[in-house]
Design a protein around this motif. Structure first.
Motif, PDB file in Angstrom:
ATOM      1  N   THR A 369       0.857  -1.294  -0.046  1.00 21.50           N
ATOM      2  CA  THR A 369      -0.106   0.024  -0.024  1.00 21.50           C
ATOM      3  C   THR A 369       1.022   1.408   0.003  1.00 21.50           C
ATOM      4  O   THR A 369       1.017   1.894   0.925  1.00 21.50           O
ATOM      5  CB  THR A 369      -1.013  -0.028   1.213  1.00 21.50           C
ATOM      6  N   GLN A 370       1.684   1.203  -1.247  1.00 23.72           N
ATOM      7  CA  GLN A 370       2.745   2.340  -1.091  1.00 23.72           C
ATOM      8  C   GLN A 370       1.873   4.059  -0.992  1.00 23.72           C
ATOM      9  O   GLN A 370       2.406   4.778  -0.345  1.00 23.72           O
ATOM     10  CB  GLN A 370       3.475   2.442  -2.501  1.00 23.72           C
ATOM     11  N   PRO A 371       0.625   4.033  -1.497  1.00 26.25           N
ATOM     12  CA  PRO A 371      -0.181   5.272  -1.652  1.00 26.25           C
ATOM     13  C   PRO A 371      -0.394   5.730   0.071  1.00 26.25           C
ATOM     14  O   PRO A 371      -0.447   6.869   0.485  1.00 26.25           O
ATOM     15  CB  PRO A 371      -1.228   5.240  -2.260  1.00 26.25           C
ATOM     16  N   VAL A 372      -0.542   4.692   0.874  1.00 21.74           N
ATOM     17  CA  VAL A 372      -0.837   4.934   2.276  1.00 21.74           C
ATOM     18  C   VAL A 372       0.432   5.387   2.868  1.00 21.74           C
ATOM     19  O   VAL A 372       0.350   6.237   3.837  1.00 21.74           O
ATOM     20  CB  VAL A 372      -1.360   3.673   3.007  1.00 21.74           C
ATOM     21  N   MET A 373       1.599   4.979   2.698  1.00 22.30           N
ATOM     22  CA  MET A 373       3.000   5.146   3.234  1.00 22.30           C
ATOM     23  C   MET A 373       3.171   6.753   2.882  1.00 22.30           C
ATOM     24  O   MET A 373       3.483   7.355   3.450  1.00 22.30           O
ATOM     25  CB  MET A 373       3.955   4.369   2.601  1.00 22.30           C
ATOM     26  N   ARG A 374       2.884   7.186   1.374  1.00 23.27           N
ATOM     27  CA  ARG A 374       2.921   8.448   0.954  1.00 23.27           C
ATOM     28  C   ARG A 374       2.283   9.381   1.841  1.00 23.27           C
ATOM     29  O   ARG A 374       2.516  10.510   2.225  1.00 23.27           O
ATOM     30  CB  ARG A 374       2.758   8.389  -0.420  1.00 23.27           C
ATOM     31  N   HIS A 375       0.882   8.831   1.951  1.00 16.79           N
ATOM     32  CA  HIS A 375       0.100   9.859   2.715  1.00 16.79           C
ATOM     33  C   HIS A 375       0.677  10.039   3.995  1.00 16.79           C
ATOM     34  O   HIS A 375       0.499  11.217   4.424  1.00 16.79           O
ATOM     35  CB  HIS A 375      -1.254   9.052   2.976  1.00 16.79           C
ATOM     36  N   PHE A 376       1.339   9.223   4.746  1.00 19.10           N
ATOM     37  CA  PHE A 376       1.871   9.548   6.093  1.00 19.10           C
ATOM     38  C   PHE A 376       3.120  10.160   5.881  1.00 19.10           C
ATOM     39  O   PHE A 376       3.942  10.269   6.920  1.00 19.10           O
ATOM     40  CB  PHE A 376       1.738   8.285   7.098  1.00 19.10           C
ATOM     41  N   GLY A 377       3.660  10.072   4.678  1.00 16.15           N
ATOM     42  CA  GLY A 377       5.260  10.551   4.511  1.00 16.15           C
ATOM     43  C   GLY A 377       6.151   9.451   5.288  1.00 16.15           C
ATOM     44  O   GLY A 377       7.377  10.109   5.812  1.00 16.15           O
ATOM     45  N   ILE A 378       5.913   8.281   5.226  1.00 19.42           N
ATOM     46  CA  ILE A 378       6.969   7.416   5.926  1.00 19.42           C
ATOM     47  C   ILE A 378       7.057   6.263   4.901  1.00 19.42           C
ATOM     48  O   ILE A 378       6.445   5.776   3.951  1.00 19.42           O
ATOM     49  CB  ILE A 378       6.285   6.773   7.210  1.00 19.42           C
ATOM     50  N   PRO A 379       8.306   5.740   4.939  1.00 19.09           N
ATOM     51  CA  PRO A 379       8.958   4.533   3.978  1.00 19.09           C
ATOM     52  C   PRO A 379       7.882   3.262   4.307  1.00 19.09           C
ATOM     53  O   PRO A 379       7.750   2.381   3.332  1.00 19.09           O
ATOM     54  CB  PRO A 379      10.126   4.407   3.917  1.00 19.09           C
TER      55      PRO A 379
ATOM     56  N   PHE B  62      26.654  10.600   0.500  1.00 23.70           N
ATOM     57  CA  PHE B  62      25.507   9.995   0.428  1.00 23.70           C
ATOM     58  C   PHE B  62      24.216  10.718   1.246  1.00 23.70           C
ATOM     59  O   PHE B  62      24.491  11.436   2.077  1.00 23.70           O
ATOM     60  CB  PHE B  62      25.324   8.581   0.454  1.00 23.70           C
ATOM     61  N   GLU B  63      23.094  10.658   0.557  1.00 23.14           N
ATOM     62  CA  GLU B  63      21.908  11.046   1.657  1.00 23.14           C
ATOM     63  C   GLU B  63      20.677  10.190   1.313  1.00 23.14           C
ATOM     64  O   GLU B  63      20.649   9.572   0.111  1.00 23.14           O
ATOM     65  CB  GLU B  63      21.645  12.434   1.444  1.00 23.14           C
ATOM     66  N   GLY B  64      19.896  10.085   2.160  1.00 21.77           N
ATOM     67  CA  GLY B  64      18.810   9.254   1.880  1.00 21.77           C
ATOM     68  C   GLY B  64      18.057   8.322   3.082  1.00 21.77           C
ATOM     69  O   GLY B  64      18.247   8.891   4.114  1.00 21.77           O
ATOM     70  N   ASP B  65      16.923   8.003   2.858  1.00 29.95           N
ATOM     71  CA  ASP B  65      16.055   7.052   3.873  1.00 29.95           C
ATOM     72  C   ASP B  65      16.552   5.617   3.766  1.00 29.95           C
ATOM     73  O   ASP B  65      16.444   5.223   2.605  1.00 29.95           O
ATOM     74  CB  ASP B  65      14.793   7.282   3.612  1.00 29.95           C
TER      75      ASP B  65
END
Lengths: 410, 152
Positions: A369-379, B62-65
């Motif tokens: 559910t990548q759009p859900v992760m994007r909503h919360f700004g988390i990976p 480098f940078e990133g998550d």
């Protein structure tokens, strides 16, 4: 000790052999039920019996084993009909799982009845399997995909949905219970609103089917799908429910054996429902196993299961919230027993690997559910998903394991 | 097989580099840059290099998550590669790759890995191998002028 509601959880746990294994030299704490659920012995026995002494292909065989396998196979279809309270058995199509069911409808209904400019509505919290088939359809047919947003609690914005629905809306497909947030969506209202514009509605019940009693007639959904393996049955088998009037007018999805009534090189006529959608040898043992799984769930009873899971959810919500730096992702008022969380400064994958040292199995990542992760700004999130055989003690072990993980990163 | 991740994976040095990653910055005037992405877990990083006319890596950042393993790996990679020639970088890439696949045993096979041997336990955790290797693939991609690198 576990007898909190009407469920005798200690007794129930004895029915699931997989609960009693060790991981890392510790008793397994299995909290990944939203990915797949364990199987009771009765399901394992039903599948084993089919392969041990009852093996046969179904339909058309006139010998004893084939007639027996066909009877068991069709009995399982009747069990599904009763389980989701469908009108007729011919409305039950066996598939490989929820994903195939969605694809079946997107290909067969979508390619036949949707046209350029028609709008399809899904939600922001869909699993990728309820996004991608519609995107493929949109690309091919020139349809337009519209998305119902959700708020920061993880609740769908019904007002936004009402604004999205119009006479251009030709299909709506939404998830009943979100696999990454646990939200139970107000699908009755969604179905009613969509029907006002005559748009058919597909319900992805992959998560819902193991948590709640489903009544397709009362919901009045036009399609609904779920997978066997999340309902304590085998992998590789699932169900598409469709109202007869829809399935009847849809063209076949796959061509092959079993889905025809006659074949000549000039003209092939198709079989009746549901066989029109079941080309080739089906997963006979899987369907029989799914039948046994539904028998098991019904013997436990949804009322007690749902009440007990709510207790577990409340207990887990409180216990996890007590951990400093932990934030629950998905805090809807109406929620199933799914606890997604992030811990400040620690990536979900590190949490997943480290709690595994304690024998605790959770899932980490975007949960498709990548759009859900994007909503919360988390990976990614860590997700503990519970079933009626889990216990408060197991939730305590998860909490301890998360605290130990925090120590490593201190 | 069961392996204790605390002993095999989350070594002191890895935790420390995760907490205080070296060369964690965007580089202005980089000669080579690439973006690395692991679609499986969402790990995402940029690798910047400044390579001079004689083929030596003057600077790398480098940078990133990402998870602790990917962050510590990128931190240790940049520390190891600074001042190295492109040839040495390519030898290190191959040796690191063999190490995290469990093929190179640092205690008996000759190598120039130095501190990078801290990742010798990663191969016991197949799902985490890509966490350690993403930055290396991205670095090589940058040198080969690929703008994006995916582990899939």
């Amino acid at each position: 000790m576990h007898r909190i509601t009407g469920l005798n959880v200690s007794q129930i746990r004895k029915d699931f052999p997989n609960l009693h294994v060790e991981v890392q030299g510790k008793p397994l704490v299995y909290l990944d039920n939203a990915a797949t659920a364990f199987k009771p012995q009765t399901v394992i026995d039903a599948i084993a019996a089919h392969y041990r002494t009852e093996t046969s292909n179904v339909h058309r065989g006139v010998h004893f084993l084939s007639e027996q396998a066909t009877a068991r196979f069709e009995q399982a279809r009747d069990k599904v009909r009763d389980f989701i309270r469908a009108r007729k058995s011919c409305e039950i199509v066996f598939t490989r799982g929820t994903t195939e069911a969605i694809n079946l409808v997107a290909y067969s209904y979508g390619r036949h009845f949707l046209n350029k400019g028609d709008e399809i509505i899904i939600s922001e919290m869909e699993h990728h399997s309820n996004i991608v088939p519609w995107q493929i359809l949109c690309e091919e047919k020139g349809c337009v995909l519209k998305v119902i947003p959700f708020n920061d609690e993880g609740e769908l914005d019904l007002e936004a949905f009402k604004r999205l629905v119009s006479p251009r809306t030709r299909f709506v497909s939404v998830v009943y219970i979100s696999n990454s947030l646990g939200t139970i969506n107000p699908i009755r209202k969604i179905i009613q609103t969509a029907h006002q514009c005559k748009a058919p509605v597909f319900i992805d019940a992959a998560q819902a089917v193991s948590h709640h009693k489903i009544d397709v007639q009362e919901l009045d959904c036009d399609f609904l799908a779920f997978s066997g393996h999340k309902l304590f049955g085998p992998t590789g088998v699932g169900v598409l429910y469709g109202k007869e009037e829809f399935l009847e007018k849809m063209p076949p999805f796959h061509g092959g054996g079993d889905m025809i009534s006659s074949v000549t090189f000039e003209k092939t006529t198709y079989n009746t429902l549901p066989y029109k959608f079941e080309a080739g040898t089906p997963h006979v043992a899987g369907v029989i196993g799914l039948g046994a799984a539904m028998d098991y769930v019904q013997s436990v009873g949804f009322e007690d299961m749902t009440a007990y899971e709510k207790e577990l959810l409340d207990y887990g919500t409180k216990a996890l919230s007590g951990i400093a730096g932990l934030r629950l992702i998905g805090t809807a008022k109406e929620k199933a027993a799914i606890l997604s969380f992030i811990v400040s400064g620690i990536h979900a994958h590190d949490i997943g690997t480290l709690v595994n040292d304690e024998g605790v199995a959770i899932r980490t990542g975007h949960h498709c559910t990548q759009p859900v992760m994007r909503h919360f700004g988390i990976p990614a999130t860590s997700r503990a998903s519970l079933a009626f055989y889990n216990t408060k003690e197991e939730i305590d072990k998860l909490v301890e394991a998360v605290l130990k993980t925090k120590d490593v990163f201190r | 097989m069961n392996y204790d991740s605390r002993k095999e994976l989350y070594q002191e040095m890895i935790i420390e580099h995760n907490k205080k990653p070296r060369n964690f910055r965007k580089m202005e005037g980089a000669t080579h840059t690439a973006e690395g992405y692991n679609p499986l877990c969402g790990d995402h990083l940029m690798v910047y290099l400044h390579i001079n006319g004689s083929g030596t890596i003057d600077d790398i950042s480098f940078e990133g998550d990402g998870c602790a393993i990917s962050r510590a790996s990128a931190s240790l990679m940049t520390s190891s590669l600074k001042g190295k020639t492109l040839h040495e970088a390519s030898v290190l890439f191959e040796q690191f790759h063999s190490l995290i696949k469990g093929e190179l045993k640092p205690e008996k096979d000759s190598n120039i890995l130095g501190k990078l041997t801290v990742f010798s336990g990663v191969w016991h955790f197949p799902t985490r191998v890509k966490c350690a290797s993403l930055c290396w693939h991205t670095m090589r991609g940058a040198i080969e002028h690929k703008t994006t690198v995916s582990t899939e």
